[in-house]
Design an enzyme around this catalytic site. Structure first.
Site, PDB file in Angstrom:
ATOM      1  N   SER A  68      61.590  42.815 -31.954  1.00  0.00           N
ATOM      2  CA  SER A  68      60.860  42.475 -33.172  1.00  0.00           C
ATOM      3  C   SER A  68      60.543  43.728 -34.001  1.00  0.00           C
ATOM      4  CB  SER A  68      59.601  41.683 -32.812  1.00  0.00           C
ATOM      5  OG  SER A  68      58.992  41.152 -33.949  1.00  0.00           O
ATOM      6  N   ASP A 120      63.984  41.318 -36.717  1.00  0.00           N
ATOM      7  CA  ASP A 120      64.675  40.106 -36.261  1.00  0.00           C
ATOM      8  C   ASP A 120      64.398  38.910 -37.172  1.00  0.00           C
ATOM      9  OD1 ASP A 120      62.020  39.946 -35.272  1.00  0.00           O
ATOM     10  OD2 ASP A 120      62.620  38.564 -33.681  1.00  0.00           O
ATOM     11  N   ASP A 131      60.740  41.435 -40.905  1.00  0.00           N
ATOM     12  CA  ASP A 131      60.849  42.404 -39.815  1.00  0.00           C
ATOM     13  C   ASP A 131      62.276  42.409 -39.255  1.00  0.00           C
ATOM     14  OD1 ASP A 131      60.805  39.989 -38.448  1.00  0.00           O
ATOM     15  OD2 ASP A 131      59.411  40.660 -36.905  1.00  0.00           O
ATOM     16  N   ASP A 169      61.820  37.130 -38.089  1.00  0.00           N
ATOM     17  CA  ASP A 169      60.960  35.978 -37.792  1.00  0.00           C
ATOM     18  C   ASP A 169      59.582  36.119 -38.437  1.00  0.00           C
ATOM     19  OD1 ASP A 169      59.938  37.904 -36.066  1.00  0.00           O
ATOM     20  OD2 ASP A 169      59.987  36.637 -34.274  1.00  0.00           O
TER      21      ASP A 169
END
Length: 571
Positions: free
Chosen positions: A151, A313, A311, A315
């Site tokens: 993340s 990734d 961010d 999400d």
């Protein structure tokens, strides 16, 4: 090596003697033989597989993420999948990865271990977002999913998250079974693995691509509530600046925004390409104002209506708007969530499409403002523990029972989801929804900042803040536990002259929720604060929430509450 425990010495020696461990890894360990503290940190435990999977610093060692810890985790996960598989044919797992160091290598390692266990691995060949992974598990009818990502952690980290057949991260009762299965893998020799050629030749390694990408884009775009309006007029002169912060969001976010009719999307050029070092930011985290420095510069140059960032990734999504003085303001996750709930539910109501049994789901550390707005529109509000997996679990319950229609779920930490296509937060969807709301209100002569002030006037001045303390390593873990023990055994009777009315200890399993090491203190004036050790980072997080008669009143209450609590924590 006096400072190293006997157990650590034995584990290091086992790695050095293991014929399945490659020479490069052994060389890295030998280079540390004069650094016993570093070896202790790397080997004092196995990298913990929590409900979110693995997350740790990249490097050799049992308490680090590397191809051996990934392989062992995948072997355990494979056993769990084979034991749980009830469908016809071979079980299958979708795998995606982000732009971090070793993400592609760890993704392939996981695929080849699955293949070694007779499980078909469906692998994205280049970076894809976490929400697309969640969607793809459902869309392709897979047994499970794996995404390689850490993340918004610093560059030295990577992670390994696993998903169930619903496309949701594992909830505790599932994770416990996987952890038990991993613990049975007592050596790297027990990890079954094919070569890439063998896996492809046996049809156990399948590569995904454009068809799956297009399905995801079309599905997300289908959640839009004013698509025709954006395409016909509002999207023409509305300007969006977007930063993917060197991660996976660039292509899907632009494709979705273009699909619903936005014509002017400007990507921050310095942050558009994948970069495992995230070299333009201190932290690739859209929760932090500093991450938007370059976006603000570009926004000023082109006269942007909104700035958005995702961010690595993709999400989590953060948004930046201008206030009444023309200054950029980074919306908090709670503020963005409140705006999106208001926009979505008001538009569905206007179109006569708001279901009578609508449900909005939030976490116990998320603001009550969104809840107040949702109830205003007749929706039922549900609270879950922190972690989108619990929101995903609620969505699946609603789908099965038919008792409620899921409308929106969100966390204060910038995670949002509308629609039933995934079971994890989606920054691609959130980017579309917040831009659509901003364009819609611009058509009425208002900014999102104006809308937020109207909502405060209607529902009250809700103000939240988050403090955290990073305490790394073995000693840090002990400090975090000591803080929780102190507050649990010595709860305050009042804070800043306001009585503590109730202490909610979620370790006891309250309101039918799973047990979790979280303490929440409810105050007599409606304020609350919460202590929660992070499940993914070496941090303890403290959440604060107040409600005032005015912004000034709310700020005064917040200063009093957070100041006094943090003074005790730091002491």
């Amino acid at each position: 090596m006096a400072e190293m425990s006997q157990k650590t010495m034995e584990t290091v020696q086992r790695w050095l003697n293991d014929p399945t461990v490659d020479e490069e890894t052994k060389k890295e360990l030998r280079s540390l033989e004069n650094d016993p503290l570093e070896l202790e940190e790397r080997f004092y435990r196995d990298l913990e597989f929590g409900t979110g999977g693995l997350r740790g610093i990249i490097g050799a060692g049992s308490n680090r993420i590397n191809k051996y810890t990934v392989g062992r985790a995948t072997q355990g996960f494979a056993r769990y999948i084979l034991e749980s598989h009830r469908g016809e044919g071979k079980p299958s797992v979708v795998i995606a990865h982000d732009s971090r160091h070793y993400s592609p290598e760890f993704a392939v390692e996981a695929a080849l271990v699955l293949a070694g266990n007779g499980i078909m691995a469906k692998l994205y060949p280049s970076l894809r977002s976490t929400p697309q992974l969640s969607f793809s598990v459902r869309h392709l009818g897979a047994s499970a999913g794996i995404v390689i990502t850490a993340s918004h952690n610093p560059p030295e980290y990577n992670g390994y998250k696993v998903y169930n057949s619903e496309g949701g991260q594992l909830v505790p009762h599932e994770a416990e079974r996987v952890i038990a299965s991993i613990q049975e893998v007592d050596s790297f020799a027990a990890v079954k693995k094919l070569t890439r050629e063998e896996a492809e030749g046996q049809g156990l390694l399948v590569w995904l691509g454009e068809a799956e990408d297009q399905a995801f884009v079309d599905t997300v775009a289908g959640i839009s509530v004013n698509r025709d309006l954006i395409a016909s007029s509002l999207g023409e002169d509305f300007k969006i600046v977007y930063t993917p912060l060197h991660g996976t969001g660039n292509i899907p976010v632009r494709r979705v925004l273009e699909t619903i009719g936005f014509k002017n999307v400007y990507v921050v050029p310095e942050q558009g390409q994948p970069d495992a070092e995230f070299s333009t930011v201190k932290s690739p985290n859209p929760e932090e104002r500093e991450a938007f420095t370059l976006a603000m510069k570009l926004g000023e140059e082109i006269g942007a209506d909104i700035l958005i960032g995702t961010d690595p990734d993709a999400d989590r999504m953060g948004a930046v708007v201008k206030n009444g003085q023309g200054e950029y303001v980074v919306l908090t996750g709670n503020q963005s969530g409140a705006i999106m709930i208001h926009y979505l539910l008001s538009q569905l109501k206007e179109a006569g499409k708001l279901p009578e049994n609508g449900a909005v789901v939030k976490t116990i550390v998320t603001s009550e403002m969104g809840a107040a707005i949702a109830k205003h529109y007749g929706a039922t509000v549900f609270n879950t523990l922190t972690g989108f997996k619990y929101i995903g679990e609620k969505m699946t319950q609603f789908k099965k029972s038919g008792q409620f229609t899921y409308l929106f779920g969100y966390e204060e930490s910038y995670g949002y989801l509308a629609g039933n296509y995934a079971r994890d937060k989606d920054a691609v969807l959130a980017s579309m929804l917040i831009c659509e709301a901003a364009a819609y209100y611009k058509g009425q002569g208002k900014t999102l900042y104006d809308v937020l002030q109207e909502l405060y006037g209607q529902f009250g001045y809700f103000l939240e803040s988050l403090e955290s303390r990073t305490l790394k390593g073995k000693n840090g873990l002990a400090q975090i536990q000591a803080i929780m023990t102190d507050w649990r055994s010595n709860p305050p009777e009042e804070v800043g002259g306001i009585a503590v009315q109730e202490v909610l200890d979620y370790a006891q399993g309250l309101d039918g929720l799973p047990k979790e090491n979280v303490l929440k203190y409810m105050l007599a004036d409606g304020s609350w604060f919460c202590l929660r050790p992070s499940g993914t980072e070496p941090k303890i997080k403290l959440y604060f929430a107040v409600r005032g008669q005015s912004l000034e009143d709310a700020e005064k209450k917040m200063s009093n509450l957070s100041g006094r609590v943090m003074a005790r924590v730091d002491a």
